[in-house]
Scaffold this motif. Sequence first.
Motif, mmCIF file in Angstrom:
data_model
loop_
_atom_site.group_PDB
_atom_site.id
_atom_site.type_symbol
_atom_site.label_atom_id
_atom_site.label_comp_id
_atom_site.label_asym_id
_atom_site.label_seq_id
_atom_site.Cartn_x
_atom_site.Cartn_y
_atom_site.Cartn_z
ATOM 1 N N ARG A 1 0.840 -1.214 0.000
ATOM 2 C CA ARG A 1 0.000 0.000 0.000
ATOM 3 C C ARG A 1 0.868 1.254 0.000
ATOM 4 N NH1 ARG A 1 -4.366 0.450 4.752
ATOM 5 N NH2 ARG A 1 -2.517 1.221 5.835
ATOM 6 N N THR B 1 -1.909 -1.645 -6.367
ATOM 7 C CA THR B 1 -3.369 -1.757 -6.306
ATOM 8 C C THR B 1 -3.873 -3.188 -6.395
ATOM 9 O OG1 THR B 1 -3.490 -1.433 -8.699
ATOM 10 C CG2 THR B 1 -3.679 0.541 -7.308
ATOM 11 N N MET C 1 -8.327 -4.821 -1.416
ATOM 12 C CA MET C 1 -7.487 -4.920 -2.604
ATOM 13 C C MET C 1 -7.794 -6.191 -3.382
ATOM 14 S SD MET C 1 -3.805 -3.446 -1.286
ATOM 15 C CE MET C 1 -3.033 -3.361 -2.883
ATOM 16 N N GLU D 1 1.480 -2.227 -11.338
ATOM 17 C CA GLU D 1 0.392 -2.054 -10.369
ATOM 18 C C GLU D 1 0.310 -3.195 -9.350
ATOM 19 O OE1 GLU D 1 -1.657 -3.788 -14.125
ATOM 20 O OE2 GLU D 1 0.129 -2.638 -13.614
#
Length: 403
Positions: A105, A110, A134, A189
Amino acid sequence: MSTKLYQEPDQYGYYGEFGGAFIPEMLFRNVEQLKSEYLKIMYDQDFQQEFQQLLKDYVGRPTPLYLAKRLSERYGFNVYLKREDLCHTGAHKINNTIGQILLARRLGKTKIIAETGAGQHGVATATVCALMGMECDVYMGEVDIARQAPNVARMNMLGAKVIPATSGSKTLKDATNEAIRAWINEPLETHYIIGSVVGPHPYPDMVARFQSIISEETRKQLFEQTGNSLPDLVMACVGGGSNAAGMFYHFLEEPTVKIVAVEAAGHGVNSGLSAATTQLGAPGILHGSKSLVMQTSDGQVIEPHSISAGLDYPGIGPLHAHLFQSKRGTFLAATDEEALKAAFELTKLEGIIPALESAHAIAALAQLDAKVKDLQKGATIVICLSGRGDKDLNTYMNALKSY
């Protein structure tokens, strides 16, 4: 350069000759970012406050250190069990997933991916992803999906997507391969929460640090109970080796404390159906680091076998390879049958049903007199009971008549 012989790798991620980061170019940015940031983030005051609070209020730490009196009488030692089976989700794996998702985080990731064998790491990862909102993909071998159905159901309920690995032996090694491929496809990501002390640097060190809460608590609890913070011997099962790294961590630099790791011998170390890496392996590269790997003479990985999905792995973490090679640790092996026998023994003597992985460590109690030098009767031994046996009940029920 660290002055510690075992606890910390060098700046390149090596424990002795084992470790490093052998990665595809596509992952270089991710791994370099982790390498440059992980210690800074982990020891930031706000991170530590959030991590410790979650360990206390969510995971349920500290876990008890329990003197198993009837087990102790059976073997002539003072046997303490570090009860990681009492953690939320039923195993030590949650210690690491809490730490890594907080790290992810802060790195702006993500999505989370993970691999799992026994399913405990998958459940722990799915749990923290639900907690933090998440997305979560868990890769798991088809064979393990069948033999660990309760954990698959838990992951699905927690909102994770369980993706079967259908290549090779369809177990932990293959799930790890698939997870790494997925990470290559979405490197920016995605954070890959590796569940053991394996993989490219800094993962082995990072996971060991998150799991070191096990031995940190043990020292304090043992002192409270006995007046001495140092046992004579600490013992844990080893596949990749995260629970063992956590159990050993704060004793590694204490030369009076004997370190014993217990691998899965399967049908027998030399049966061709085994996962006893230190007995059968040679130096090689697996999943991003140099370690001991079960392999053919031309470097092809040999499929491992263990009745316990969490130990069914053809390698071992680089820290453990270093402990073996340097002789700081004694490495024993327990067969499938010995692990089953030990699981029923612990259940009947202490009313504790262990995970099959943990049962391998219990099984090694019978070997200590013969295999560990200068260990006196009445010695204080701490065993990491890394997980509870709910997930293995089908296996236990099938074996019940024999025990």
